[in-house]
Design a protein around this motif. Sequence first.
Motif, PDB file in Angstrom:
ATOM      1  N   ASN A  99      34.298-107.762  27.215  1.00 39.94           N
ATOM      2  CA  ASN A  99      34.181-107.337  28.617  1.00 39.94           C
ATOM      3  C   ASN A  99      33.123-108.197  29.312  1.00 39.94           C
ATOM      4  O   ASN A  99      31.983-107.780  29.515  1.00 39.94           O
ATOM      5  N   SER A 100      33.539-109.407  29.662  1.00 41.58           N
ATOM      6  CA  SER A 100      32.567-110.359  30.228  1.00 41.58           C
ATOM      7  C   SER A 100      33.029-110.874  31.589  1.00 41.58           C
ATOM      8  O   SER A 100      34.180-110.693  31.989  1.00 41.58           O
ATOM      9  N   ASP A 101      32.119-111.524  32.263  1.00 46.07           N
ATOM     10  CA  ASP A 101      32.410-112.148  33.550  1.00 46.07           C
ATOM     11  C   ASP A 101      31.767-113.534  33.555  1.00 46.07           C
ATOM     12  O   ASP A 101      30.619-113.694  33.097  1.00 46.07           O
ATOM     13  N   THR A 102      32.499-114.533  34.032  1.00 43.98           N
ATOM     14  CA  THR A 102      32.002-115.917  34.062  1.00 43.98           C
ATOM     15  C   THR A 102      31.649-116.304  35.493  1.00 43.98           C
ATOM     16  O   THR A 102      32.408-116.035  36.431  1.00 43.98           O
ATOM     17  N   ALA A 103      30.516-116.963  35.651  1.00 47.13           N
ATOM     18  CA  ALA A 103      30.029-117.327  36.990  1.00 47.13           C
ATOM     19  C   ALA A 103      30.793-118.522  37.551  1.00 47.13           C
ATOM     20  O   ALA A 103      31.240-119.401  36.808  1.00 47.13           O
ATOM     21  N   ASP A 104      30.917-118.561  38.865  1.00 49.08           N
ATOM     22  CA  ASP A 104      31.435-119.763  39.535  1.00 49.08           C
ATOM     23  C   ASP A 104      30.374-120.866  39.478  1.00 49.08           C
ATOM     24  O   ASP A 104      30.695-122.038  39.321  1.00 49.08           O
ATOM     25  N   GLY A 105      29.096-120.469  39.636  1.00 51.59           N
ATOM     26  CA  GLY A 105      27.982-121.405  39.501  1.00 51.59           C
ATOM     27  C   GLY A 105      27.220-121.051  38.247  1.00 51.59           C
ATOM     28  O   GLY A 105      27.574-121.456  37.152  1.00 51.59           O
ATOM     29  N   THR A 106      26.179-120.247  38.431  1.00 49.31           N
ATOM     30  CA  THR A 106      25.469-119.639  37.299  1.00 49.31           C
ATOM     31  C   THR A 106      24.964-118.276  37.762  1.00 49.31           C
ATOM     32  O   THR A 106      24.739-118.061  38.965  1.00 49.31           O
ATOM     33  N   PHE A 107      24.802-117.362  36.827  1.00 47.81           N
ATOM     34  CA  PHE A 107      24.307-116.036  37.191  1.00 47.81           C
ATOM     35  C   PHE A 107      22.778-116.023  37.220  1.00 47.81           C
ATOM     36  O   PHE A 107      22.125-116.518  36.295  1.00 47.81           O
ATOM     37  N   LEU A 108      22.229-115.464  38.282  1.00 50.78           N
ATOM     38  CA  LEU A 108      20.810-115.169  38.365  1.00 50.78           C
ATOM     39  C   LEU A 108      20.651-113.674  38.112  1.00 50.78           C
ATOM     40  O   LEU A 108      21.186-112.849  38.862  1.00 50.78           O
ATOM     41  N   ILE A 109      19.939-113.335  37.044  1.00 48.77           N
ATOM     42  CA  ILE A 109      19.721-111.930  36.677  1.00 48.77           C
ATOM     43  C   ILE A 109      18.297-111.564  37.099  1.00 48.77           C
ATOM     44  O   ILE A 109      17.328-112.221  36.691  1.00 48.77           O
ATOM     45  N   VAL A 110      18.186-110.542  37.941  1.00 49.20           N
ATOM     46  CA  VAL A 110      16.877-110.106  38.445  1.00 49.20           C
ATOM     47  C   VAL A 110      16.556-108.749  37.821  1.00 49.20           C
ATOM     48  O   VAL A 110      17.254-107.761  38.059  1.00 49.20           O
ATOM     49  N   VAL A 111      15.507-108.715  37.006  1.00 41.98           N
ATOM     50  CA  VAL A 111      15.047-107.456  36.404  1.00 41.98           C
ATOM     51  C   VAL A 111      13.939-106.900  37.298  1.00 41.98           C
ATOM     52  O   VAL A 111      12.982-107.619  37.636  1.00 41.98           O
ATOM     53  N   LEU A 112      14.075-105.640  37.707  1.00 41.91           N
ATOM     54  CA  LEU A 112      13.102-105.071  38.636  1.00 41.91           C
ATOM     55  C   LEU A 112      12.957-103.573  38.465  1.00 41.91           C
ATOM     56  O   LEU A 112      13.804-102.909  37.851  1.00 41.91           O
ATOM     57  N   GLU A 113      11.884-103.051  39.054  1.00 37.48           N
ATOM     58  CA  GLU A 113      11.658-101.607  39.139  1.00 37.48           C
ATOM     59  C   GLU A 113      11.799-101.201  40.598  1.00 37.48           C
ATOM     60  O   GLU A 113      11.203-101.821  41.487  1.00 37.48           O
ATOM     61  N   LEU A 114      12.598-100.167  40.830  1.00 31.63           N
ATOM     62  CA  LEU A 114      12.814 -99.629  42.169  1.00 31.63           C
ATOM     63  C   LEU A 114      12.152 -98.256  42.226  1.00 31.63           C
ATOM     64  O   LEU A 114      12.432 -97.399  41.388  1.00 31.63           O
ATOM     65  N   SER A 115      11.261 -98.044  43.196  1.00 34.41           N
ATOM     66  CA  SER A 115      10.589 -96.747  43.309  1.00 34.41           C
ATOM     67  C   SER A 115      10.869 -96.129  44.669  1.00 34.41           C
ATOM     68  O   SER A 115      11.095 -96.825  45.658  1.00 34.41           O
ATOM     69  N   ASN A 116      10.857 -94.792  44.681  1.00 35.51           N
ATOM     70  CA  ASN A 116      11.257 -94.048  45.876  1.00 35.51           C
ATOM     71  C   ASN A 116      10.114 -93.162  46.369  1.00 35.51           C
ATOM     72  O   ASN A 116       9.889 -92.063  45.843  1.00 35.51           O
ATOM     73  N   PRO A 117       9.375 -93.610  47.413  1.00 36.13           N
ATOM     74  CA  PRO A 117       8.294 -92.783  47.957  1.00 36.13           C
ATOM     75  C   PRO A 117       8.775 -91.774  49.009  1.00 36.13           C
ATOM     76  O   PRO A 117       7.967 -91.048  49.588  1.00 36.13           O
ATOM     77  N   ARG A 118      10.080 -91.734  49.221  1.00 39.52           N
ATOM     78  CA  ARG A 118      10.620 -90.847  50.262  1.00 39.52           C
ATOM     79  C   ARG A 118      10.736 -89.407  49.760  1.00 39.52           C
ATOM     80  O   ARG A 118      10.545 -89.127  48.573  1.00 39.52           O
ATOM     81  N   SER A 119      11.126 -88.535  50.668  1.00 42.32           N
ATOM     82  CA  SER A 119      11.296 -87.118  50.307  1.00 42.32           C
ATOM     83  C   SER A 119      12.743 -86.807  49.916  1.00 42.32           C
ATOM     84  O   SER A 119      13.062 -85.671  49.579  1.00 42.32           O
ATOM     85  N   ASN A 120      13.604 -87.829  49.975  1.00 41.55           N
ATOM     86  CA  ASN A 120      15.008 -87.636  49.578  1.00 41.55           C
ATOM     87  C   ASN A 120      15.426 -88.771  48.637  1.00 41.55           C
ATOM     88  O   ASN A 120      14.769 -89.817  48.584  1.00 41.55           O
ATOM     89  N   ALA A 121      16.523 -88.572  47.910  1.00 43.08           N
ATOM     90  CA  ALA A 121      17.006 -89.579  46.956  1.00 43.08           C
ATOM     91  C   ALA A 121      17.500 -90.827  47.694  1.00 43.08           C
ATOM     92  O   ALA A 121      17.949 -90.745  48.846  1.00 43.08           O
ATOM     93  N   ILE A 122      17.412 -91.975  47.030  1.00 44.83           N
ATOM     94  CA  ILE A 122      17.921 -93.225  47.603  1.00 44.83           C
ATOM     95  C   ILE A 122      18.843 -93.920  46.606  1.00 44.83           C
ATOM     96  O   ILE A 122      18.763 -93.699  45.397  1.00 44.83           O
TER      97      ILE A 122
END
Length: 216
Positions: A99-122
């Motif tokens: 179950n793979s996918d091949t890039a047209d160019g190359t894949f850029l993989i961005v690892v990150l943390e997403l935090s939610n300071p709001r009073s509702n879900a995002i």
Amino acid sequence: MLAGCGGGGGGGDEATPTGTAEPTATETATPTATATETAEPTATETAESTPTETATPTPGPDGPTHDLGESFTVGSGNEAIGYRLIDFYRADEIGSEGNSDTADGTFLIVVLELSNPRSNAISFPNTNFLAWNEQQILYLDDTATPKIGDDSRIDVQPLGTATVLAGSSKTGAVVFDVDPDQTYWIRINPTGDSGETHYVRVGPMSDVQRLQSSIT
């Protein structure tokens, strides 16, 4: 009588006085004044100065920039979202052997943390989290991003469809299909009307760490 006669002789002709000619006045020609005609000075026409055209600087980030590992918030109040970009990787394929996918160019993989300071879900702000340079604005690859969870070369879950509850955070990865010969920034726009656009530099794709070439 003789003596008297002798004494009276010898009388000469009376001298005729030589007349001195009246001096002829030499007529001095009255000098004719030659009027030197002074030409009206020609006004030097000053050409209007042409303003020097300032070269347009090469476009670049027009907002705050951040380093990997730095936490920052985009937007404010109930439009705020917190980010911390952790690492970048590149790969020509994403997923597992079946179950793979091949890039047209190359894949850029961005690892990150997403935090939610709001009073509702995002949800992850897909249309506001972009790969950007002077020539391109690229959105998440919706096909490749879900397959990151099946890739054994990197232990991270896809974040593109994640929901983050109020006061919580979640770590994962998203994927872009980019040109391997170009340099990129991650550009993060605010989701509302408040706040500035923020940037994190990726750099030339050739400098980004490559995942091992083959998937298993």
